[in-house]
Design an enzyme around this catalytic site. Sequence first.
Site, PDB file in Angstrom:
ATOM      1  N   ASP A 189     -19.235 -45.170  48.037  1.00  0.00           N
ATOM      2  CA  ASP A 189     -18.976 -44.414  48.320  1.00  0.00           C
ATOM      3  C   ASP A 189     -17.009 -43.791  48.831  1.00  0.00           C
ATOM      4  O   ASP A 189     -16.393 -43.118  49.698  1.00  0.00           O
ATOM      5  CB  ASP A 189     -19.630 -43.882  49.546  1.00  0.00           C
ATOM      6  CG  ASP A 189     -19.608 -42.419  50.083  1.00  0.00           C
ATOM      7  OD1 ASP A 189     -19.562 -42.374  51.016  1.00  0.00           O
ATOM      8  OD2 ASP A 189     -19.549 -41.572  48.676  1.00  0.00           O
ATOM      9  N   LYS A 233     -14.061 -41.741  43.744  1.00  0.00           N
ATOM     10  CA  LYS A 233     -15.373 -41.816  42.540  1.00  0.00           C
ATOM     11  C   LYS A 233     -14.213 -42.825  41.085  1.00  0.00           C
ATOM     12  O   LYS A 233     -15.214 -43.347  40.435  1.00  0.00           O
ATOM     13  CB  LYS A 233     -15.049 -41.011  42.466  1.00  0.00           C
ATOM     14  CG  LYS A 233     -15.621 -39.602  43.183  1.00  0.00           C
ATOM     15  CD  LYS A 233     -16.702 -40.665  44.147  1.00  0.00           C
ATOM     16  CE  LYS A 233     -17.021 -40.223  45.578  1.00  0.00           C
ATOM     17  NZ  LYS A 233     -17.297 -40.711  46.704  1.00  0.00           N
ATOM     18  N   ASP A 257     -22.868 -43.316  45.396  1.00  0.00           N
ATOM     19  CA  ASP A 257     -23.201 -41.733  45.601  1.00  0.00           C
ATOM     20  C   ASP A 257     -22.366 -40.506  45.017  1.00  0.00           C
ATOM     21  O   ASP A 257     -21.402 -41.226  44.443  1.00  0.00           O
ATOM     22  CB  ASP A 257     -22.034 -41.298  47.696  1.00  0.00           C
ATOM     23  CG  ASP A 257     -22.959 -40.649  47.836  1.00  0.00           C
ATOM     24  OD1 ASP A 257     -21.990 -39.690  48.534  1.00  0.00           O
ATOM     25  OD2 ASP A 257     -23.825 -39.807  47.277  1.00  0.00           O
ATOM     26  N   ASN A 258     -22.253 -40.118  44.402  1.00  0.00           N
ATOM     27  CA  ASN A 258     -21.493 -38.420  43.904  1.00  0.00           C
ATOM     28  C   ASN A 258     -21.598 -38.689  42.849  1.00  0.00           C
ATOM     29  O   ASN A 258     -20.747 -38.578  41.677  1.00  0.00           O
ATOM     30  CB  ASN A 258     -20.390 -38.447  45.156  1.00  0.00           C
ATOM     31  CG  ASN A 258     -20.222 -38.614  46.464  1.00  0.00           C
ATOM     32  OD1 ASN A 258     -19.751 -39.758  47.044  1.00  0.00           O
ATOM     33  ND2 ASN A 258     -21.079 -37.450  47.197  1.00  0.00           N
ATOM     34  N   GLU A 276     -24.059 -33.461  51.096  1.00  0.00           N
ATOM     35  CA  GLU A 276     -24.070 -33.501  51.544  1.00  0.00           C
ATOM     36  C   GLU A 276     -23.755 -31.725  52.398  1.00  0.00           C
ATOM     37  O   GLU A 276     -23.383 -31.613  52.144  1.00  0.00           O
ATOM     38  CB  GLU A 276     -23.958 -34.341  52.449  1.00  0.00           C
ATOM     39  CG  GLU A 276     -22.073 -34.441  51.968  1.00  0.00           C
ATOM     40  CD  GLU A 276     -21.350 -35.712  51.356  1.00  0.00           C
ATOM     41  OE1 GLU A 276     -22.745 -35.893  50.214  1.00  0.00           O
ATOM     42  OE2 GLU A 276     -20.394 -36.164  51.227  1.00  0.00           O
TER      43      GLU A 276
HETATM   44  N1  LIG Z   1      -9.869 -48.086  46.535  1.00  0.00           N
HETATM   45  C1  LIG Z   1     -10.387 -48.095  48.049  1.00  0.00           C
HETATM   46  N2  LIG Z   1     -10.140 -49.242  48.746  1.00  0.00           N
HETATM   47  C2  LIG Z   1     -10.864 -49.167  50.531  1.00  0.00           C
HETATM   48  N3  LIG Z   1     -11.165 -47.765  50.525  1.00  0.00           N
HETATM   49  C3  LIG Z   1     -11.049 -46.190  50.020  1.00  0.00           C
HETATM   50  C4  LIG Z   1     -10.915 -47.002  48.823  1.00  0.00           C
HETATM   51  N4  LIG Z   1     -10.421 -45.649  48.391  1.00  0.00           N
HETATM   52  C5  LIG Z   1     -10.873 -45.200  48.906  1.00  0.00           C
HETATM   53  N5  LIG Z   1     -11.070 -45.320  50.379  1.00  0.00           N
HETATM   54  C6  LIG Z   1     -11.452 -44.381  51.515  1.00  0.00           C
HETATM   55  O1  LIG Z   1     -13.169 -44.327  50.866  1.00  0.00           O
HETATM   56  C7  LIG Z   1     -12.822 -42.875  51.952  1.00  0.00           C
HETATM   57  C8  LIG Z   1     -12.851 -42.108  50.074  1.00  0.00           C
HETATM   58  C9  LIG Z   1     -14.081 -41.381  49.997  1.00  0.00           C
HETATM   59  C10 LIG Z   1     -14.061 -40.210  48.969  1.00  0.00           C
HETATM   60  N6  LIG Z   1     -14.811 -40.150  48.526  1.00  0.00           N
HETATM   61  C11 LIG Z   1     -14.932 -38.567  48.245  1.00  0.00           C
HETATM   62  O2  LIG Z   1     -13.600 -38.130  47.270  1.00  0.00           O
HETATM   63  C12 LIG Z   1     -16.119 -37.968  48.277  1.00  0.00           C
HETATM   64  C13 LIG Z   1     -15.621 -35.771  48.254  1.00  0.00           C
HETATM   65  C14 LIG Z   1     -17.323 -35.668  48.089  1.00  0.00           C
HETATM   66  N7  LIG Z   1     -16.980 -34.047  47.886  1.00  0.00           N
HETATM   67  O3  LIG Z   1     -15.419 -33.629  47.241  1.00  0.00           O
HETATM   68  O4  LIG Z   1     -17.655 -32.559  47.712  1.00  0.00           O
HETATM   69  C15 LIG Z   1     -18.488 -36.056  48.968  1.00  0.00           C
HETATM   70  C16 LIG Z   1     -18.467 -37.340  48.846  1.00  0.00           C
HETATM   71  O5  LIG Z   1     -19.195 -37.513  48.891  1.00  0.00           O
HETATM   72  C17 LIG Z   1     -17.090 -37.783  48.979  1.00  0.00           C
HETATM   73  O6  LIG Z   1     -17.486 -39.503  49.201  1.00  0.00           O
HETATM   74  C18 LIG Z   1     -12.277 -42.272  52.107  1.00  0.00           C
HETATM   75  O7  LIG Z   1     -11.873 -42.843  53.616  1.00  0.00           O
HETATM   76  C19 LIG Z   1     -10.608 -43.022  51.681  1.00  0.00           C
HETATM   77  O8  LIG Z   1      -9.830 -43.313  52.943  1.00  0.00           O
HETATM   78 MG   LIG Z   2     -19.631 -39.333  49.716  1.00  0.00          MG
END
Ligand SMILES: Nc1ncnc2c1ncn2[C@@H]1O[C@H](/C=C/CNC(=O)c2cc([N+](=O)[O-])cc(O)c2O)[C@@H](O)[C@H]1O
Ligand SMILES: [Mg+2]
Length: 214
Positions: free
Chosen positions: A141, A144, A169-170, A199
């Site tokens: 999650d 992406k 997810d997504n 969501e």
């Molecule tokens: N390589 C990595 N290692 C560790 N932590 C990492 C990481 N890459 C991202 N993160 C962390 O994971 C989360 C990102 C989620 C992206 N979800 C999304 O972008 C997202 C967007 C929508 N949306 O736009 O509707 C809906 C959703 O359910 C979503 O999960 C943030 O807390 C970020 O700091």
């Molecule tokens: Mg998500």
Amino acid sequence: TQSTRPQRLLSAVQKNATRGDPCSVVKAIDQFCRSKEWAMNVGDEKGCILDSVVSEVNPTTVLELGTYCGYSTVRIANLLPPHAKLITLEFNPDFAAIARQVIAWSGLEEKVQLVEGASGDLIPKMKEDFGVKTFDLVFLDHWKDRYLPDTKLMEACGLLRKGSILLADNVICPGTPDYLEYVRSSPRYESQYFKSHLEYTKVEDGLEKSVFLG
Ligand SMILES: Nc1ncnc2c1ncn2[C@@H]1O[C@H](/C=C/CNC(=O)c2cc([N+](=O)[O-])cc(O)c2O)[C@@H](O)[C@H]1O
Ligand SMILES: [Mg+2]
């Protein structure tokens, strides 16, 4: 100074949820996101699908990629059997700090190990530094475009065994086309799509459950 959305989400938990009651923490976040501010938690609708997969797998070791505020961390940890462990990775220190407090409020710290750092750096350390053999369940999650590279990395690091489950997810919104193509076409995976909604909205989204065949 202005508060951030994760800080306001945490305040809503501390105000409306009962300490030590994971279900009330989940409810408080969903209520906050429905009535006050949308946030990118897996949410209640997809959360029920997540719950059913976790209950079915009954995992001993779980990896979550992308903790954010800890919503799905709490949902998953709440369903784990005793002595089971959930390792969740989050590279944003501000989000990690909020998530730690959300997880603490739910009373599930014992089952959760939140590790600050990037999945690409931490996955190769899982065996040696975290004593992991293989993961029974992985919940993807995070960003992406990291789903596919991290899945290949987990394969390469021998972190998946015959029967390991990936739940992503997504896969529709925002979408993870390269990951979806991979798990649906690779002979090493058996995949199933669970249609749902993004969501707190009526937009289509869903979870992809993929069994690693070894
Ligand atoms: N390589 C990595 N290692 C560790 N932590 C990492 C990481 N890459 C991202 N993160 C962390 O994971 C989360 C990102 C989620 C992206 N979800 C999304 O972008 C997202 C967007 C929508 N949306 O736009 O509707 C809906 C959703 O359910 C979503 O999960 C943030 O807390 C970020 O700091
Ligand atoms: Mg998500």
